[in-house]
Motif scaffolding. Structure first.
Motif, PDB file in Angstrom:
ATOM      1  N   THR A   1      -6.132  -1.612   4.765  1.00  0.00           N
ATOM      2  CA  THR A   1      -6.449  -0.494   3.879  1.00  0.00           C
ATOM      3  C   THR A   1      -6.147   0.799   4.623  1.00  0.00           C
ATOM      4  O   THR A   1      -6.198   0.856   5.848  1.00  0.00           O
ATOM      5  CB  THR A   1      -7.925  -0.518   3.452  1.00  0.00           C
ATOM      6  OG1 THR A   1      -8.740  -0.519   4.625  1.00  0.00           O
ATOM      7  CG2 THR A   1      -8.240  -1.739   2.614  1.00  0.00           C
TER       8      THR A   1
ATOM      9  N   VAL B   1       0.875  -1.163   0.000  1.00  0.00           N
ATOM     10  CA  VAL B   1       0.000   0.000   0.000  1.00  0.00           C
ATOM     11  C   VAL B   1       0.912   1.213   0.000  1.00  0.00           C
ATOM     12  O   VAL B   1       1.836   1.303   0.810  1.00  0.00           O
ATOM     13  CB  VAL B   1      -0.934   0.002   1.225  1.00  0.00           C
ATOM     14  CG1 VAL B   1      -1.674   1.320   1.348  1.00  0.00           C
ATOM     15  CG2 VAL B   1      -1.919  -1.158   1.136  1.00  0.00           C
TER      16      VAL B   1
ATOM     17  N   VAL C   1      -2.813   0.668  -4.301  1.00  0.00           N
ATOM     18  CA  VAL C   1      -2.558  -0.676  -3.790  1.00  0.00           C
ATOM     19  C   VAL C   1      -1.806  -1.386  -4.914  1.00  0.00           C
ATOM     20  O   VAL C   1      -2.340  -1.546  -6.014  1.00  0.00           O
ATOM     21  CB  VAL C   1      -3.871  -1.406  -3.435  1.00  0.00           C
ATOM     22  CG1 VAL C   1      -3.590  -2.842  -3.026  1.00  0.00           C
ATOM     23  CG2 VAL C   1      -4.617  -0.651  -2.342  1.00  0.00           C
TER      24      VAL C   1
END
Length: 159
Positions: free
Chosen positions: A82, A15, A89
């Motif tokens: 997240t 991420v 991502v």
């Protein structure tokens, strides 16, 4: 040829928070300045700390990826979590990776050195494998004796 290994890696997710590099892809000085400015900003404004808070390990990823004809650069961490403020991502595929290990006085110097060795020496001389695109990353793994150590991970295919 520089020391390197080919390693099989499972797929993983990084991420990241990124920037669109404006310099021509052959303008190494311009690209390096943009990356340095970007990293100073993400360290100062707290974005790197936000990423570290959701990280699965202590690794810090400097990811390069071509997206929609743009050269993108991301600060990222390996995670399945997240993060609303994340800009991308990044999926790294399962497969074989060119791995070059090293250490340097700073994370920026480590990234520049390892990327230079991988793209400037190993890949041009490689006979059995090739980089065919996709995300690649310099992975800052820690510090010892005043040096930053880590690896560059570049997905490759057998020729």
């Amino acid at each position: 040829m520089a020391n390197y290994t080919l390693e099989e890696k499972e797929s993983f997710t990084v991420v990241g928070m990124g920037t669109d590099l404006k310099s021509d892809y052959n303008d190494y000085a311009g690209i390096n300045k943009e990356k340095l400015d970007f990293w100073q900003a993400v360290k100062q404004d707290g974005r790197l700390d936000a990423l570290k808070a959701v990280a699965a390990n202590d690794y810090i990823f400097a990811v390069n990826e071509a997206v929609n004809q743009k050269l993108m650069h991301y600060a990222g961490v390996m995670t399945d979590a997240t993060l609303p403020e994340a800009t991308r991502v990044i999926q790294f595929p399962k497969g074989e990776y060119l791995v070059v290990k090293g250490e340097a006085a700073s994370a920026d110097a480590l990234s520049n050195t390892l990327t230079g060795i991988a793209f400037g020496q190993v890949l041009p001389e490689a006979k059995d494998f090739a980089y065919v695109g996709g995300p690649n990353a310099t992975v800052e793994m820690g510090q010892r004796d005043g040096q930053v150590f880590g690896e560059v991970w570049i997905p490759v295919v057998r020729k």
